[in-house]
Design an enzyme around this catalytic site. Structure first.
Site, PDB file in Angstrom:
ATOM      1  N   HIS A 145       6.616  17.580 -21.942  1.00 48.17           N
ATOM      2  CA  HIS A 145       5.536  16.659 -21.591  1.00 48.17           C
ATOM      3  C   HIS A 145       5.211  16.747 -20.103  1.00 48.17           C
ATOM      4  O   HIS A 145       5.986  16.285 -19.262  1.00 48.17           O
ATOM      5  CB  HIS A 145       5.943  15.225 -21.986  1.00 48.17           C
ATOM      6  N   GLU A 157       8.853  16.130 -18.676  1.00 47.71           N
ATOM      7  CA  GLU A 157       9.847  15.516 -19.550  1.00 47.71           C
ATOM      8  C   GLU A 157      10.166  16.487 -20.688  1.00 47.71           C
ATOM      9  O   GLU A 157       9.247  16.952 -21.378  1.00 47.71           O
ATOM     10  CB  GLU A 157       9.304  14.204 -20.131  1.00 47.71           C
ATOM     11  N   ASN A 195       5.706   6.925 -19.476  1.00 44.24           N
ATOM     12  CA  ASN A 195       4.652   6.089 -20.064  1.00 44.24           C
ATOM     13  C   ASN A 195       5.191   4.780 -20.608  1.00 44.24           C
ATOM     14  O   ASN A 195       4.448   3.815 -20.768  1.00 44.24           O
ATOM     15  CB  ASN A 195       3.889   6.851 -21.154  1.00 44.24           C
TER      16      ASN A 195
END
Ligand SMILES: NC(=O)c1ccc[n+]([C@@H]2O[C@H](COP(=O)([O-])OP(=O)(O)OC[C@H]3O[C@@H](n4cnc5c(N)ncnc54)[C@H](O)[C@@H]3O)[C@@H](O)[C@H]2O)c1
Length: 503
Positions: A145, A157, A195
């Protein structure tokens, strides 16, 4: 299993949109060969042209040599045929955020690449386990990610799905490093790390606004000046776009089965529904001109022409931080004469709660947030029945000393304590549920969101016991499970352990 260090490792990139292009660029800059594929006819070629144009700009800016750019041009090939991904040892997928599209694509990829090739998704919100579900070899499927814009954001990530082979995770850490990124390994969990962790900052800002405690300008100014955040939560929401951060907030909230810690406010949704997305639409929490500059920026400073106080009664004696602040403002402490302003340093408690608990006169109490950097700005807070004359006299003393006072309505934990305690508490919860190691949680939040400190580092700086006391006091005052202390934080506070202590 592929060798992630192999010099001739070929990277497949699927989807040559905004993210795919960034991923292609960092893979090339890492010296890897790239085959890029897009399902839209001409999509891959358009992606290549955009990447090469960016490399040309880097040559112009002299951050890249002509030879290096030529080598990268040579190392990139594009195709409209998925079969051309066959030589890829690792494929990074960055297509539309749609589970059916991704599942079908991963099925096709399995039929094309070698059996030991790694398949990684750049999804922001879809569980890796769900993408891998219909794969023949789910062990080789993981998340990789990246953050937007990829070439500028160092963090990546590496998401370990429920079936992901640990060797695949290790290989992606190596590959992420070869891409010039800083990888952190994260469990497959809603919003992954950044997030999810970022929800504390934006939604707590929104809650302060929702309760009428402070305006967006006040929250932003306190977070910048006292908390050293590069931007306050409202500025950040307007910059990233409410069309992005409202849906992300809702996805994370719903995937965590409506955990109140992640709850946003109706106003956030109202802005989304009204199309007030922030800078890109000229209006969000602030108003913007065509250049993106805030129109008539609201002040966070308290305006008063009151005469500065010179003596006050201190209701919380022996508080070194308060004593130093009062010294700087030229305020001397005296025994209470029944008519003078009363000041108190509060930690997690609101002014009303303090007055009720200690019998202090709420009309004369001016609570002071002594935490964070108070060299430029200080937050003052009063109870509902307070006499503005006392508040203004204390505020004027700070103005005279060159410290801008921000005056807010009663709030357990003012602005800064509350925001930082929320960030720290959610960071501790991330450690508790094993999302990543405590050190990686800090690292990811600093790199992914530009935080001055990671969430656990914030707890360490504020003091583990004090951070716990603040969030517990907010929880007591509000009875809102949003503020329930993380067991990670509670246990370390109770036992006097470092907040990073594992086990
Ligand atoms: N934009 C961001 O800020 C951001 C950040 C992190 C992760 N992501 C994730 O990255 C992915 C891509 O996002 P984006 O913003 O680059 O999207 P985008 O719309 O800019 O690009 C998607 C590309 O994929 C292509 N595509 C669609 N279906 C395809 C298929 N089946 N096979 C091959 N190509 C296909 C499209 O033609 C398009 O070029 C999404 O999963 C998104 O959640 C986005």
């Amino acid at each position: 299993m592929i060798d992630p260090n192999a010099k001739d490792l070929v990277v497949g990139v699927v989807g040559c949109g905004a993210m795919g292009q960034g991923i292609i660029q960092v893979a090339l800059q890492g010296g890897l060969r790239v085959v890029a594929y897009d399902a839209r006819a001409g999509g891959a070629a358009a992606g290549r042209d955009a990447v090469l144009a960016r490399l040309d700009r880097l040559v112009e800016k002299q951050t890249l040599t002509t030879d290096a750019a030529a080598a990268m041009r040579e190392a990139l090939s594009v195709t409209d045929d998925i079969a051309d991904l066959a030589p890829a040892g690792v494929v990074v997928e960055a297509v539309f955020e749609d589970i059916e599209v991704k599942r079908e694509l991963f099925g096709k990829l399995e039929a094309v690449v070698a059996e030991d090739a790694i398949l990684a998704s750049n999804t922001s919100s879809l569980p890796i386990g769900s993408i891998a579900r219909s794969c023949k070899h789910p062990g080789r499927v993981a998340g990789l990610h990246f953050f937007n814009p990829v070439p500028l954001m160092r963090l990546v990530e590496v998401i370990k799905g429920p079936a992901t082979d640990p060797a695949v995770v290790d290989a992606l850490v190596t590959i992420g490093t070869r891409f010039g990124r800083t990888p952190v390994v994260v469990k497959d969990s809603p919003g992954f790390l950044v997030n999810m962790g970022g929800r504390a900052f934006t939604t707590e800002g929104l809650h302060l606004q929702h309760e009428g405690v402070a305006t967006p300008a006040q929250v932003d100014a306190v977070m910048r000046d006292c908390g050293h955040f590069r931007m306050g939560p409202f500025q950040l929401m307007d910059l990233t776009g409410i069309d992005v951060n409202y849906p992300v907030s809702m996805i994370v909230f719903e995937q965590f089965l409506n955990d109140p810690r992640l709850r946003t406010t109706p106003h956030h949704r109202a802005l989304f529904d009204a199309g007030r997305f922030g800078r890109k639409t000229g209006q969000g929490h602030y108003r913007y001109d065509a250049k993106g500059t805030v129109i008539d920026p609201p002040s966070a400073d308290h305006a008063t022409d009151a005469a500065p106080a010179s003596v006050v009664h201190v209701a919380t004696p022996n508080d070194q931080a308060l004593d130093e602040l009062l010294d700087r403002a030229g305020l001397s402490s005296r025994a209470d004469d029944g008519a003078m302003p009363i000041v108190a340093a509060l930690y997690g408690e609101d002014a009303s709660g303090f007055c009720a608990r200690t019998g202090t006169d709420p009309r004369r109490l001016v609570a002071v947030d002594t935490t964070g950097d108070t060299s430029k700005r200080v937050t003052l807070m009063t109870a509902p029945s307070a006499d503005p004359a006392h508040r203004d006299a204390v505020a004027a003393a700070f103005v005279k000393a060159g410290v801008a006072p921000t005056v807010i309505k009663d709030s357990p934990g003012f602005i800064l304590q509350r925001m930082r305690a929320m960030i720290a508490n959610l960071g501790c919860e991330m450690a508790q549920i094993g999302l990543a190691t405590p050190a990686d949680i800090d690292l990811a939040m600093k790199l992914g969101l530009n935080y001055p400190l990671g969430p656990l580092e914030i707890a360490k700086e504020m003091g583990v016991a004090r951070t716990h006391a603040i969030i517990a006091a907010i929880h007591d005052a509000t009875r809102d499970p949003r503020y329930r202390p993380s067991l990670w934080l509670r246990r370390r506070a109770l036992l006097g352990l470092p907040v990073h202590a594992t086990g």
